[in-house]
Design a protein around this motif. Structure first.
Motif, PDB file in Angstrom:
ATOM      1  N   PRO A 237     -23.926 -18.405 -35.924  1.00  0.00           N
ATOM      2  CA  PRO A 237     -25.270 -18.924 -35.653  1.00  0.00           C
ATOM      3  C   PRO A 237     -25.236 -20.309 -34.999  1.00  0.00           C
ATOM      4  N   LYS A 238     -26.018 -20.488 -33.935  1.00  0.00           N
ATOM      5  CA  LYS A 238     -25.977 -21.705 -33.129  1.00  0.00           C
ATOM      6  C   LYS A 238     -26.302 -22.961 -33.921  1.00  0.00           C
ATOM      7  N   ILE A 239     -27.079 -22.820 -34.990  1.00  0.00           N
ATOM      8  CA  ILE A 239     -27.479 -23.993 -35.767  1.00  0.00           C
ATOM      9  C   ILE A 239     -26.264 -24.712 -36.351  1.00  0.00           C
ATOM     10  N   LEU A 240     -25.159 -23.994 -36.529  1.00  0.00           N
ATOM     11  CA  LEU A 240     -23.952 -24.605 -37.085  1.00  0.00           C
ATOM     12  C   LEU A 240     -23.276 -25.558 -36.099  1.00  0.00           C
ATOM     13  N   SER A 241     -23.708 -25.540 -34.847  1.00  0.00           N
ATOM     14  CA  SER A 241     -23.130 -26.449 -33.850  1.00  0.00           C
ATOM     15  C   SER A 241     -23.937 -27.734 -33.698  1.00  0.00           C
ATOM     16  N   LYS A 242     -24.979 -27.895 -34.507  1.00  0.00           N
ATOM     17  CA  LYS A 242     -25.801 -29.098 -34.416  1.00  0.00           C
ATOM     18  C   LYS A 242     -24.998 -30.320 -34.879  1.00  0.00           C
ATOM     19  N   VAL A 243     -25.124 -31.395 -34.087  1.00  0.00           N
ATOM     20  CA  VAL A 243     -24.435 -32.650 -34.372  1.00  0.00           C
ATOM     21  C   VAL A 243     -25.460 -33.708 -34.748  1.00  0.00           C
ATOM     22  N   HIS A 244     -25.164 -34.493 -35.790  1.00  0.00           N
ATOM     23  CA  HIS A 244     -26.087 -35.529 -36.253  1.00  0.00           C
ATOM     24  C   HIS A 244     -26.270 -36.586 -35.174  1.00  0.00           C
ATOM     25  N   ALA A 245     -27.512 -36.921 -34.871  1.00  0.00           N
ATOM     26  CA  ALA A 245     -27.818 -37.852 -33.789  1.00  0.00           C
ATOM     27  C   ALA A 245     -27.204 -39.233 -34.010  1.00  0.00           C
ATOM     28  N   LYS A 246     -27.141 -39.676 -35.250  1.00  0.00           N
ATOM     29  CA  LYS A 246     -26.641 -41.020 -35.549  1.00  0.00           C
ATOM     30  C   LYS A 246     -25.151 -41.026 -35.871  1.00  0.00           C
TER      31      LYS A 246
ATOM     32  N   VAL B  62     -10.860 -33.748 -46.694  1.00  0.00           N
ATOM     33  CA  VAL B  62     -10.394 -33.403 -45.349  1.00  0.00           C
ATOM     34  C   VAL B  62     -10.526 -31.911 -45.081  1.00  0.00           C
ATOM     35  N   ALA B  63     -10.430 -31.091 -46.132  1.00  0.00           N
ATOM     36  CA  ALA B  63     -10.596 -29.646 -45.947  1.00  0.00           C
ATOM     37  C   ALA B  63     -12.011 -29.327 -45.487  1.00  0.00           C
ATOM     38  N   GLN B  64     -12.980 -29.994 -46.087  1.00  0.00           N
ATOM     39  CA  GLN B  64     -14.373 -29.785 -45.700  1.00  0.00           C
ATOM     40  C   GLN B  64     -14.604 -30.246 -44.262  1.00  0.00           C
ATOM     41  N   ALA B  65     -13.966 -31.351 -43.884  1.00  0.00           N
ATOM     42  CA  ALA B  65     -14.092 -31.844 -42.508  1.00  0.00           C
ATOM     43  C   ALA B  65     -13.501 -30.845 -41.520  1.00  0.00           C
ATOM     44  N   ALA B  66     -12.371 -30.247 -41.871  1.00  0.00           N
ATOM     45  CA  ALA B  66     -11.697 -29.308 -40.976  1.00  0.00           C
ATOM     46  C   ALA B  66     -12.509 -28.039 -40.755  1.00  0.00           C
ATOM     47  N   ILE B  67     -12.978 -27.424 -41.829  1.00  0.00           N
ATOM     48  CA  ILE B  67     -13.706 -26.170 -41.676  1.00  0.00           C
ATOM     49  C   ILE B  67     -15.031 -26.386 -40.967  1.00  0.00           C
ATOM     50  N   SER B  68     -15.653 -27.542 -41.159  1.00  0.00           N
ATOM     51  CA  SER B  68     -16.917 -27.798 -40.465  1.00  0.00           C
ATOM     52  C   SER B  68     -16.709 -27.866 -38.964  1.00  0.00           C
TER      53      SER B  68
ATOM     54  N   LEU C  33     -16.302 -24.185 -37.713  1.00  0.00           N
ATOM     55  CA  LEU C  33     -17.621 -23.559 -37.662  1.00  0.00           C
ATOM     56  C   LEU C  33     -18.401 -24.085 -36.455  1.00  0.00           C
ATOM     57  N   TYR C  34     -18.306 -25.387 -36.224  1.00  0.00           N
ATOM     58  CA  TYR C  34     -18.972 -26.025 -35.078  1.00  0.00           C
ATOM     59  C   TYR C  34     -18.471 -25.420 -33.764  1.00  0.00           C
ATOM     60  N   SER C  35     -17.143 -25.269 -33.657  1.00  0.00           N
ATOM     61  CA  SER C  35     -16.554 -24.758 -32.425  1.00  0.00           C
ATOM     62  C   SER C  35     -16.947 -23.301 -32.175  1.00  0.00           C
ATOM     63  N   MET C  36     -16.908 -22.464 -33.218  1.00  0.00           N
ATOM     64  CA  MET C  36     -17.271 -21.061 -33.050  1.00  0.00           C
ATOM     65  C   MET C  36     -18.763 -20.894 -32.801  1.00  0.00           C
TER      66      MET C  36
ATOM     67  N   LYS D  88     -22.880 -38.534 -35.443  1.00  0.00           N
ATOM     68  CA  LYS D  88     -22.056 -37.741 -34.536  1.00  0.00           C
ATOM     69  C   LYS D  88     -21.087 -36.829 -35.299  1.00  0.00           C
ATOM     70  N   THR D  89     -21.585 -36.182 -36.318  1.00  0.00           N
ATOM     71  CA  THR D  89     -20.790 -35.235 -37.093  1.00  0.00           C
ATOM     72  C   THR D  89     -21.524 -33.893 -37.158  1.00  0.00           C
ATOM     73  N   PRO D  90     -20.783 -32.782 -37.283  1.00  0.00           N
ATOM     74  CA  PRO D  90     -21.424 -31.462 -37.402  1.00  0.00           C
ATOM     75  C   PRO D  90     -22.001 -31.292 -38.808  1.00  0.00           C
ATOM     76  N   TYR D  91     -23.132 -31.907 -39.040  1.00  0.00           N
ATOM     77  CA  TYR D  91     -23.647 -32.028 -40.400  1.00  0.00           C
ATOM     78  C   TYR D  91     -24.161 -30.712 -40.989  1.00  0.00           C
ATOM     79  N   ILE D  92     -24.700 -29.834 -40.157  1.00  0.00           N
ATOM     80  CA  ILE D  92     -25.184 -28.550 -40.682  1.00  0.00           C
ATOM     81  C   ILE D  92     -24.012 -27.721 -41.214  1.00  0.00           C
ATOM     82  N   SER D  93     -22.923 -27.688 -40.448  1.00  0.00           N
ATOM     83  CA  SER D  93     -21.728 -26.972 -40.890  1.00  0.00           C
ATOM     84  C   SER D  93     -21.165 -27.594 -42.167  1.00  0.00           C
ATOM     85  N   THR D  94     -21.201 -28.913 -42.231  1.00  0.00           N
ATOM     86  CA  THR D  94     -20.693 -29.621 -43.409  1.00  0.00           C
ATOM     87  C   THR D  94     -21.498 -29.265 -44.654  1.00  0.00           C
ATOM     88  N   LEU D  95     -22.819 -29.223 -44.507  1.00  0.00           N
ATOM     89  CA  LEU D  95     -23.688 -28.872 -45.639  1.00  0.00           C
ATOM     90  C   LEU D  95     -23.484 -27.412 -46.054  1.00  0.00           C
ATOM     91  N   LEU D  96     -23.278 -26.541 -45.073  1.00  0.00           N
ATOM     92  CA  LEU D  96     -23.051 -25.134 -45.382  1.00  0.00           C
ATOM     93  C   LEU D  96     -21.770 -24.962 -46.207  1.00  0.00           C
TER      94      LEU D  96
END
Length: 465
Positions: A340-349, A321-327, A330-333, A351-359
């Motif tokens: 960086p705008k790439i952190l706001s990318k949402v997975h097409a299928k 849940v900590a990883q979900a929260a920080i992602s 990052l998505y919101s900022m 619907k999660t901020p996957y780039i932020s999650t991976l970071l």
């Protein structure tokens, strides 16, 4: 209107519907709304970990002169006022971003960025801290397995679950919190039986909640500054505002209820533990003090059960849940162009901020390897970020409702947040000096980065008038 750039950060929802619409704040609804009050309640419980005191009991007991239950009681009361402030702001601004969004709209965009920057210190380091504590515990059970293998396993499992969708995270949370509560009930039951039999000289008394002979407010508050680590996480519920259904009050109710439930559980388990081992000065090793108590209460099987439960609760449940929260932060900022705008990318299928999650996964791996022998320093930094952000939160409530909205509800919009500010401020003052020094360094970096954004004209030009 350009997606991702809010047009009015001072606006509160005026929709007649029960569910606030993020479009009212200039955003596009990208995340999937699927979470209920119970999902959020369980999320908060998992984040705070009902058995969190297992891992830090020894330090809190020594720091409070045995009044460990009192330390958790004071911590819960202090956090309740922060929870109330989160509830007020989540109703006014039911969007992802937590204290970043609240300070941005409650005060101004610059304070909002700074609040987001300090809460990053908390959230972005929390997963790493949890992974490290869990891996270290398991390495004691299986020393032949290198600690980095446990780290990779924990980080890999949680990253996959979080990328695949918030519903999967919610389902995993329910299973994990049930298992934690079972272990807790078993321990408390065994402890009560042990106390009734007078094992290790145990007898029922109120000394864990108040011992007049050894009481010192400064001493207890020093212990509270450690115990407060167990409460961090109730605020993370606010980061899921754009994935919640059922109305704008759901988030606030879940925040308050989860805090009260876990606070009561903390007090009960630490109370009975203190009764079984009243001499808090005789721990052989504060790191494993609770597990020694568990062994006295129920035998070696209970000792190993509590160790394994702590490792899995921190490394899988809490870190998940900590990883979900920080992602989400990052998505919101990032969508406000503060990161960086790439952190706001949402997975097409999914619907999660996957780039932020991976970071976050990558950062967690790097930090855990770098702080492998400095868990205490990492924990101190986490507390500094969280408590500093809470101070911004209380100021945001007062400024937004009393000054901007001319609210006459002084109890909820002035008195309660002011009390919360004073309590958190006192706990903050009692933090370890090293954590404050490192925290100020992080804040200085944030100021430089904010200046860079202004000079490079990369801010989102938010209208806060």
């Amino acid at each position: 209107m350009e997606p991702g750039v809010p047009t009015n950060t001072n606006q509160s929802p005026k929709s007649s519907g029960s569910q606030a619409n993020v479009e009212q704040f200039g955003y596009k609804q990208e995340l999937k709304r699927s979470l209920t009050f119970w999902d959020l309640l369980i999320y908060g419980l998992v984040f705070m970990v009902p058995i969190a005191p297992f891992g830090i009991y020894g330090y809190v007991a020594q720091g409070s002169n045995g009044m460990v239950a009192l330390a958790y009681l004071i911590g819960m009361v202090g956090m309740v006022f922060s929870a109330l402030s989160y509830a007020r702001m989540s109703e006014a601004f039911p969007i992802a971003g937590s204290v970043y969004s609240y300070a941005q709209r409650g005060i101004n965009e610059h304070v909002g960025f700074f609040a987001g920057w300090v809460i990053l210190l908390d959230y972005i380091l929390v997963p790493a801290l949890l992974y490290l504590v869990s891996a270290a515990a398991l390495s004691d059970i299986a020393p032949e397995i290198p600690i980095w293998i446990w780290l990779v396993i924990f980080i890999g499992i949680n990253t996959v679950i979080n990328v695949f969708g918030i519903e999967i995270t919610a389902k995993a949370n329910k299973i994990i919190v049930i298992l934690e509560l079972i272990v807790l009930v078993v321990f408390v039951g065994a402890a009560i039986i042990a106390i009734s039999k007078g094992v290790n000289g145990a007898e029922f008394n109120f000394k864990p909640i108040f011992d007049k002979q050894n009481f010192s407010m400064s001493m207890v508050m020093g212990a509270v500054s450690i115990a407060v680590l167990s409460f961090l996480g109730f605020d993370a519920i606010s980061t899921l505002a754009e994935e919640t259904k059922g109305g704008k009050k759901v988030v606030g109710r879940a925040i308050i209820f989860s805090l009260l439930v876990v606070g009561v559980l903390f007090i009960i388990q630490t109370w009975v533990a203190a009764l079984i081992w009243p001499d808090y000065t005789s721990f052989e090793n504060a790191d494993v003090a609770f597990y020694q108590i568990a062994e006295i209460a129920g035998g070696s099987w209970l000792k190993w059960t509590t160790i394994l439960a702590t490792a899995l609760a921190w490394g899988i449940a809490d870190a998940l849940v900590a990883q979900a929260a920080i992602s989400r932060i990052l998505y919101s900022m990032a969508r406000d162009r503060k990161l960086p705008k790439i952190l706001s990318k949402v997975h097409a299928k999914y619907k999660t901020p996957y780039i932020s999650t991976l970071l976050v996964a990558v950062i967690s791996l790097v930090v855990t390897l770098g702080f492998a022998s400095q868990i205490d320093s990492l924990a101190s930094l986490v507390n500094f970020g969280a408590l500093t952000a809470f101070l911004f939160l209380h100021l945001s409530v007062i400024n937004y409702f009393v000054r901007k909205q001319k609210s006459k509800d002084y109890l909820n919009h002035l008195v309660f947040p002011l009390i919360g500010f004073l309590i958190i401020g006192y706990v903050w003052f009692n933090l370890d000096p090293t954590s404050k020094k490192l925290g100020f360094v992080w804040m200085a970096i944030g100021i430089l980065y904010m200046i860079y954004l202004k000079l490079a004209k990369k801010d989102s030009k938010l209208n806060v008038e």
